[in-house]
Structures are given as structure tokens and as C-alpha cells.
Design a protein around this motif. Structure first.
Motif, PDB file in Angstrom:
ATOM      1  N   ALA A 190       3.395 -26.109 -20.569  1.00  0.00           N
ATOM      2  CA  ALA A 190       1.942 -26.200 -20.439  1.00  0.00           C
ATOM      3  C   ALA A 190       1.298 -26.584 -21.769  1.00  0.00           C
ATOM      4  O   ALA A 190       0.299 -27.315 -21.801  1.00  0.00           O
ATOM      5  CB  ALA A 190       1.368 -24.880 -19.937  1.00  0.00           C
ATOM      6  N   VAL A 200      -6.119 -30.248 -16.508  1.00  0.00           N
ATOM      7  CA  VAL A 200      -6.451 -28.862 -16.843  1.00  0.00           C
ATOM      8  C   VAL A 200      -5.903 -27.908 -15.784  1.00  0.00           C
ATOM      9  O   VAL A 200      -5.412 -26.821 -16.089  1.00  0.00           O
ATOM     10  CB  VAL A 200      -7.977 -28.689 -17.000  1.00  0.00           C
ATOM     11  CG1 VAL A 200      -8.335 -27.230 -17.183  1.00  0.00           C
ATOM     12  CG2 VAL A 200      -8.469 -29.491 -18.184  1.00  0.00           C
ATOM     13  N   ILE A 227      -4.111 -21.404 -24.078  1.00  0.00           N
ATOM     14  CA  ILE A 227      -2.886 -20.611 -23.994  1.00  0.00           C
ATOM     15  C   ILE A 227      -2.748 -19.671 -25.198  1.00  0.00           C
ATOM     16  O   ILE A 227      -2.660 -18.453 -25.022  1.00  0.00           O
ATOM     17  CB  ILE A 227      -1.642 -21.515 -23.827  1.00  0.00           C
ATOM     18  CG1 ILE A 227      -1.729 -22.245 -22.481  1.00  0.00           C
ATOM     19  CG2 ILE A 227      -0.354 -20.712 -23.924  1.00  0.00           C
ATOM     20  CD1 ILE A 227      -0.738 -23.375 -22.323  1.00  0.00           C
ATOM     21  N   ALA A 231       1.083 -22.646 -17.045  1.00  0.00           N
ATOM     22  CA  ALA A 231       1.049 -21.530 -17.987  1.00  0.00           C
ATOM     23  C   ALA A 231       0.892 -20.198 -17.268  1.00  0.00           C
ATOM     24  O   ALA A 231       1.641 -19.254 -17.515  1.00  0.00           O
ATOM     25  CB  ALA A 231      -0.079 -21.720 -18.994  1.00  0.00           C
ATOM     26  N   PHE A 232      -0.080 -20.109 -16.377  1.00  0.00           N
ATOM     27  CA  PHE A 232      -0.476 -18.784 -15.890  1.00  0.00           C
ATOM     28  C   PHE A 232      -0.001 -18.473 -14.474  1.00  0.00           C
ATOM     29  O   PHE A 232      -0.225 -17.385 -13.968  1.00  0.00           O
ATOM     30  CB  PHE A 232      -1.986 -18.627 -16.005  1.00  0.00           C
ATOM     31  CG  PHE A 232      -2.467 -18.787 -17.429  1.00  0.00           C
ATOM     32  CD1 PHE A 232      -2.238 -17.786 -18.364  1.00  0.00           C
ATOM     33  CD2 PHE A 232      -3.101 -19.953 -17.847  1.00  0.00           C
ATOM     34  CE1 PHE A 232      -2.640 -17.930 -19.678  1.00  0.00           C
ATOM     35  CE2 PHE A 232      -3.513 -20.118 -19.161  1.00  0.00           C
ATOM     36  CZ  PHE A 232      -3.273 -19.094 -20.085  1.00  0.00           C
ATOM     37  N   ILE A 244      -2.256 -27.461 -16.428  1.00  0.00           N
ATOM     38  CA  ILE A 244      -2.030 -26.522 -17.533  1.00  0.00           C
ATOM     39  C   ILE A 244      -2.122 -25.092 -17.009  1.00  0.00           C
ATOM     40  O   ILE A 244      -1.262 -24.250 -17.285  1.00  0.00           O
ATOM     41  CB  ILE A 244      -3.070 -26.740 -18.655  1.00  0.00           C
ATOM     42  CG1 ILE A 244      -2.865 -28.109 -19.304  1.00  0.00           C
ATOM     43  CG2 ILE A 244      -2.987 -25.622 -19.700  1.00  0.00           C
ATOM     44  CD1 ILE A 244      -3.965 -28.498 -20.279  1.00  0.00           C
ATOM     45  N   TYR A 245      -3.159 -24.831 -16.227  1.00  0.00           N
ATOM     46  CA  TYR A 245      -3.361 -23.490 -15.665  1.00  0.00           C
ATOM     47  C   TYR A 245      -2.164 -23.065 -14.817  1.00  0.00           C
ATOM     48  O   TYR A 245      -1.617 -21.964 -14.981  1.00  0.00           O
ATOM     49  CB  TYR A 245      -4.651 -23.484 -14.836  1.00  0.00           C
ATOM     50  CG  TYR A 245      -4.809 -22.290 -13.943  1.00  0.00           C
ATOM     51  CD1 TYR A 245      -5.149 -21.040 -14.453  1.00  0.00           C
ATOM     52  CD2 TYR A 245      -4.623 -22.406 -12.566  1.00  0.00           C
ATOM     53  CE1 TYR A 245      -5.293 -19.938 -13.623  1.00  0.00           C
ATOM     54  CE2 TYR A 245      -4.772 -21.323 -11.725  1.00  0.00           C
ATOM     55  CZ  TYR A 245      -5.095 -20.092 -12.250  1.00  0.00           C
ATOM     56  OH  TYR A 245      -5.238 -19.011 -11.429  1.00  0.00           O
ATOM     57  N   PHE A 258     -13.329 -20.387 -16.074  1.00  0.00           N
ATOM     58  CA  PHE A 258     -11.898 -20.391 -16.389  1.00  0.00           C
ATOM     59  C   PHE A 258     -11.514 -19.189 -17.273  1.00  0.00           C
ATOM     60  O   PHE A 258     -10.622 -18.409 -16.940  1.00  0.00           O
ATOM     61  CB  PHE A 258     -11.552 -21.710 -17.095  1.00  0.00           C
ATOM     62  CG  PHE A 258     -10.080 -22.030 -17.166  1.00  0.00           C
ATOM     63  CD1 PHE A 258      -9.112 -21.184 -16.643  1.00  0.00           C
ATOM     64  CD2 PHE A 258      -9.653 -23.227 -17.752  1.00  0.00           C
ATOM     65  CE1 PHE A 258      -7.769 -21.501 -16.708  1.00  0.00           C
ATOM     66  CE2 PHE A 258      -8.308 -23.546 -17.823  1.00  0.00           C
ATOM     67  CZ  PHE A 258      -7.373 -22.685 -17.310  1.00  0.00           C
ATOM     68  N   PHE A 261     -12.279 -27.725 -14.329  1.00  0.00           N
ATOM     69  CA  PHE A 261     -11.276 -26.819 -13.760  1.00  0.00           C
ATOM     70  C   PHE A 261     -11.820 -26.133 -12.506  1.00  0.00           C
ATOM     71  O   PHE A 261     -11.166 -26.082 -11.460  1.00  0.00           O
ATOM     72  CB  PHE A 261     -10.895 -25.769 -14.799  1.00  0.00           C
ATOM     73  CG  PHE A 261     -10.088 -24.628 -14.247  1.00  0.00           C
ATOM     74  CD1 PHE A 261      -8.728 -24.751 -14.060  1.00  0.00           C
ATOM     75  CD2 PHE A 261     -10.701 -23.430 -13.896  1.00  0.00           C
ATOM     76  CE1 PHE A 261      -7.988 -23.715 -13.548  1.00  0.00           C
ATOM     77  CE2 PHE A 261      -9.956 -22.388 -13.371  1.00  0.00           C
ATOM     78  CZ  PHE A 261      -8.601 -22.525 -13.200  1.00  0.00           C
TER      79      PHE A 261
END
Lengths: 298, 320
Positions: free
Chosen positions: B291, B275, A147, B282-283, B278-279, A233, B256
């Protein structure tokens, strides 16, 4: 002797030590054919998904949909490849991946060579602490810092850029330790002699250490190249323009298309996997050739 | 897909760390400073990059995890440990965490066991054995994304070979990727396959390090097949096996690509592994603080595993 009867004997041998001792005098052999057959079956089973992807890449969409699922194309066609090349800029993706991976290789070779030299040849205060600092970077998973790293790259204006794809990976503790190991193989006297002769340490590194450590550097280069080449990723996050996509991300986009065309997808997959597969096979050949060359010389 | 560093390097690194003794508090002489200054010229480039992309981001992750952020990622309101409390009480996150551990549990031991069988088969002295070794370890050349796409085809309920084969023996194949009970298992199958090449290579190297004389003398003593395997192969291979256990676990915790390409965290969050979560947060949801708290959880899991590994390798070095 058939494999089955040997198996039975082996089991009997486990049950009774006496029987085993008697049998041990005879050379115990599986039938050669049986061994090869077993090896062939399991190896092909492992490689099957790869082989199937190649096979499907030559089939028409209609053929793929037939039941039972075909294994070999009845009339091999290159249409899928033509369509992939026509619909997505795959050569640009390959170029992007190649450039980003090469930049990482160059960066890691530079930073790791310098750092490994300091760890292998220089005596300085604070060495253990700095060494621990390097080790600690191996305990931080990239995903846990993704992040802030994304935010950094965005602030720098490096989204959709080769710097963004490569600079974060240009230092590597693993690479440093790998090269340090190979530097430590060199005799310490070499260093003392060079310094005594008035050569600067940097010249010693450049003219003596680097040329003598080509094997270690090649290992690091291949490792760094492949791990960058295979990333998914990070390039997914920081590239948005179609022309800046890397190969892995670009091909995977075919999976999210409105109508999924399996032939196209497998053609794309084949084009991506072929270079690394060839690298693996050539690496094996190289290894065998190296061994035989050594045998002749020795 | 595997990017784990080879055993030798790690053990060397931790051996050096073990011997790292913090020097006594002697005052710094001019010479000390000069030597450090010179070393920093060489270490500088790495240290700058590590600071920029490892140390500072880690600190920033921790910092962000105490805040609520706006959609572009700037911290706005301080929340203290609220994000962590929210995590601990979020059914979605807990389902995901459970999925993560299941994913590791299904993938790692079985993956190593299969690789062990294949490595033993590949360790025979036969003409042309290299061909079979190359084929067996070919998955090391396959990236996670490409491998996942190959399995996407195999898992397909109508076109895929998997369900056709299951159907041909009279059973009905499951909906591999859309059945909540099957999805994590399907991800594990894909992951086991992806890691197979790397595992086989590590184990083959380990097997070839076992001295032939040991088997010879065991054979003279009358030990056979299963016995030599249990009493010679497994104990002497245990460093490689342990290495794989930790490295594979780390790899699976960080996976991921397969999740994104095969299940996207579904069905109903059954594959929302750490993971991937988190993705998403966050995104996709732009909750960077939330996240980040999850990132810290991931960090501590991996940290623990790495320490276990270093500890173990250290002990091994001491024994030698």
C-alpha cells in the motif's frame, strides 16, 4: 420580446456583423420572466438532491417504496428522526465532530498566527528555505502519508481520542499564508514604532496584529472548522468505539446496516447537512448586510 | 467537500517562493544565529507538527514501500523495488489506475463546464440574484459522505428518481452502481455535483473581476452573446479556469468517501481508484508495504499537479 426570438437574433448577429450593429442600438433584453424562470429551474435542479433528502426524511418506508417515487411526503412524520436519535448516539457524534473541529481551529489559529508573524515581520537568515518548507507541505496529499500517520497515532495510544482526530491537522501552510497576507496589509511603520517604543515583538503581535487581523482569522477559522467537520477517511480509520465516531462516519454507518432504511438514512443526512447549510445561508446574509452597512456609512 | 485554498493565497505564496533567493555562502554571524533562533520560536510549533505528520511520514512511506510488513505494520523483510514491480504487473492495480484517470477525466472538465454555465447565469444583475447564487452553490455545504448518501438514493434502481425519469421517456435506466460500465461514471456524476458549489463560487468571483467596460465597448463594436463569451469572458477567466482544472484534478485523485459509500471499489474492481486501493491493501489486507508503494504513486501524481500549478501562477505574477 421573447427569449426565443432574442436567441434567433443573437445567432443572426453572429453570422452577420452588419445586422448585429443595427441591433446593438436597441437595448437587448431577455424577458425578465424568462431569466428568472431559467435561474429558478437550474438552481432547483442543483439543490434537488438536498431538498429530496429533506423531503424523504419525513416519509414512511412504505411511502418511499411506492411507484412513481414520491417527491413530497403525503403525511409528514417525524418517526425517522425519532428512530435515528433512538438507535444511534447522534448527539454524541455531533459533539465529537464539534470538539475535534474546534480543537483544530484553535490549534491552527495559534500555530499559523505565530508562523505568519515570523514570515511577515521578522528578518532572519534562512527565511526563503523555511518558506519553501512550508510550501512543500502543500504538495503532500494526506492520503499518501495516511499509513505512517495511522501507525503513529496507534503507537501514541491516540486511537479513539480527540487528540488523534485533531492534533495532526493543527498546523497548516495554507492558514499561515492566509494570515501572512492579512498581516502584510498592516503598515510596517506600526511594527517599527512599537519596537522602538520598547514593546516586545510578542506583545506587538498579541496587542496590535491579532486584533487588527480579525477578518483573516475568521476566514481561517471557518475554513479549518468546515474541512475538519467534513472529514471522513481519517476518522473512519482511527475511531472504532461507537461513542468516538464523528458525525460523517456515524451517519454513513446507517448505510451499512443489515436492512437499509431510507427514511432513517435521509433523516440522519438532513441532521448533518442542516448546520452547514444554515452557515452558508447566514454567511450570505451577513455579506449582504455588510455591504449595505458600508453603503450607508460611505 | 472541497478544501482547496483560494487563488490569491496560493499565488502570493508562490510569488514569495519565486523571489526566494538562496543566500550566498557567507559565514553565519552571531546576529544571524540570534535572528534565526528568535524566528524559530514562532515557527517552531508549525515545524514540529509538519515534521511529525508530513515530512517524517512521507519518508516512512517511502521506506515502508521497500519492505514487506507483518499485519501490524512493522517491516519484516526487505524487498527493494519488488512492491513496485508487483504493482506494475498487477492487473488489479492497473485496472484501478485506469479507473482513477477515467474518474478524473470524466469529472473535471465536465464539472468545470457545467459550473461555468451556471456561474454565467448567476452573474446577471437581477433583484434577488443572491437567492439563486446561494441555491446553486449550496453543494459547498454538503460533505462528501452526506452527498454520496443522497446520490445513493437517486441511483437506486427501484426507488430512485433517476431511473424513474429515464423510464418515463420510454428508456430503461442502467444499474448505475452495479454495472461495470456505469460505476465510474456514476461516481463522476456524484463528484461533479459535490464540486459544483466550489467551482461556481470561484468562477463567479472571476466573472465579477472582469471589468464591465470591456463588455460595454464590445457591445458598441457590435459583438454579441457567444462572441463576447468566447473573446472576452473565456480569456479573462482563464486563470480561474486553470486554477480549477488543477485543484479539481487533485481533489478527484484524492477522493475516497464517495467510492467507499457508493461502490466500495466494485463491481469487479472497476472503481478501485488509487486512494481506495491504498485503503484496501493497508487497512483490509494489511499489506502496508504494498500500500505504501501505491501511496508513493499517488504522491508523485499530486506533486506533479502542484508544481504545474505553482509554475503557472508564478508566470502570471511575472507578467503583471
Amino acid at each position: 420580446m421573447s427569449a426565443a426570438s432574442v436567441g434567433a437574433e443573437a445567432r443572426a448577429g453572429v453570422r452577420s456583423g452588419t445586422v448585429a450593429r443595427i441591433q446593438a442600438r436597441r437595448p437587448i433584453r431577455w424577458s425578465r420572466v424568462g431569466r428568472y424562470l431559467l435561474l429558478a429551474i437550474v438552481s432547483l435542479a442543483v439543490a434537488f438532491p438536498i431538498l429530496l433528502a429533506f423531503s424523504y426524511s419525513f416519509m414512511t418506508e412504505r411511502e418511499i417504496a411506492t411507484s412513481p417515487p414520491p417527491i413530497f411526503p403525503a403525511a409528514p412524520t417525524l418517526d425517522n428522526y425519532a428512530r435515528v436519535i433512538g438507535s444511534i448516539p447522534i448527539f454524541r457524534y455531533l459533539l465529537n465532530s464539534f470538539l475535534a473541529s474546534s480543537l483544530v481551529v484553535i490549534g491552527q489559529l495559534l500555530t499559523a498566527t505565530l508562523a505568519a508573524f515570523a514570515f511577515a515581520f521578522l528578518d532572519f537568515r534562512g527565511k526563503p528555505l523555511i518558506f519553501l518548507l512550508f510550501i512543500s507541505t502543500m504538495m503532500v496529499p494526506w492520503e499518501a502519508t495516511i499509513i505512517p500517520n495511522y501507525l503513529t497515532i496507534r503507537t501514541l495510544g491516540w486511537l479513539d481520542s480527540y487528540q488523534g482526530l485533531s492534533v495532526p491537522f493543527m498546523a497548516s501552510a495554507f492558514g499561515t499564508f492566509l494570515l501572512r497576507q492579512s498581516f502584510l496589509q498592516l503598515p510596517r511603520d506600526l511594527f517599527d514604532a512599537a519596537v522602538m517604543d520598547g514593546a516586545s515583538k510578542f506583545r506587538f503581535l498579541w496587542w496590535i496584529v491579532v486584533p487588527l487581523s480579525r477578518a483573516g482569522m475568521a476566514t481561517l477559522a471557518v475554513y479549518a472548522f468546515l474541512s475538519t467537520w467534513n472529514q471522513y477517511f481519517w476518522p473512519l480509520l482511527i475511531t472504532n468505539q461507537p461513542l468516538m465516531r464523528t458525525t460523517q462516519v456515524g451517519i454513513a454507518q446507517l448505510r451499512f446496516e443489515e436492512t437499509l432504511r431510507w427514511g432513517n438514512l435521509m433523516a440522519g443526512v438532513s441532521m448533518v447537512v442542516l448546520p452547514t447549510l444554515l452557515l452558508l445561508v447566514l454567511g450570505q446574509l451577513q455579506l449582504v448586510r455588510g455591504l449595505t452597512a458600508g453603503a450607508v456609512k460611505g | 467537500m472541497q478544501t482547496a485554498p483560494p487563488v490569491a493565497t496560493l499565488s502570493a505564496a508562490s510569488a514569495a517562493a519565486a523571489s526566494a533567493v538562496i543566500p550566498g555562502r557567507q559565514p553565519w554571524t552571531r546576529r544571524d544565529l540570534r535572528s534565526l533562533g528568535e524566528a524559530l520560536l514562532y515557527l517552531g510549533p508549525s515545524l514540529v507538527l509538519f515534521s511529525a505528520f508530513v515530512f517524517v511520514p512521507l519518508a516512512r512511506t517511502l521506506y515502508l514501500s521497500f519492505f514487506y510488513t507483518n499485519p501490524i505494520g512493522n517491516p519484516t523483510t526487505f524487498g527493494g523495488v519488488e512492491q513496485y514491480v508487483a504493482l506494475a504487473t498487477s492487473p488489479e492495480f492497473l485496472t484501478g489506475l485506469r479507473a482513477t484517470f477515467l474518474f478524473v477525466l470524466y469529472s473535471v472538465p465536465l464539472g468545470i463546464a457545467i459550473a461555468l454555465v451556471l456561474a454565467v447565469l448567476g452573474n446577471q444583475r437581477l433583484r434577488g440574484i443572491n437567492l439563486f447564487r446561494t441555491l446553486m452553490s449550496s453543494t459547498i455545504a454538503v460533505s462528501a459522505s452526506v452527498g454520496a448518501l443522497m446520490w445513493l438514493l437517486l441511483f437506486n434502481p427501484s426507488l430512485g428518481l433517476l431511473n424513474y425519469l429515464i423510464g418515463s421517456i420510454g428508456l430503461t435506466g442502467p444499474n448505475w452502481l452495479t454495472d461495470p460500465n456505469m460505476a465510474i461514471l456514476s461516481l463522476s456524476i456524484t463528484t461533479i455535483w459535490l464540486m459544483l458549489g466550489f467551482n461556481i463560487i470561484v468562477l463567479l468571483a472571476g466573472l465579477q473581476g472582469i471589468p464591465e467596460e470591456l463588455y460595454e465597448s464590445a457591445r458598441i463594436d457590435g459583438a454579441m452573446g457567444v462572441n463576447t463569451f468566447r473573446h472576452i469572458t473565456i480569456p479573462l477567466l482563464s486563470p480561474s479556469l486553470f486554477f480549477l482544472l488543477v485543484v479539481d484534478a487533485i481533489t478527484v485523485f484524492q477522493a475516497f468517501t464517495q467510492v467507499r459509500l457508493l461502490t466500495q471499489g466494485g463491481p469487479v474492481d472497476t472503481t478501485r481508484v488509487l486512494v481506495y486501493s491504498i485503503y484496501l491493501d493497508a487497512f483490509v489486507n494489511f499489506q502496508f508495504g504494498y500500500a505504501s508503494a501505491q501511496s508513493m504513486v499517488l504522491f508523485f501524481i499530486i506533486l506533479l499537479l502542484t508544481i504545474i500549478q505553482f509554475r503557472f501562477v508564478e508566470r502570471r505574477v511575472h507578467y503583471q
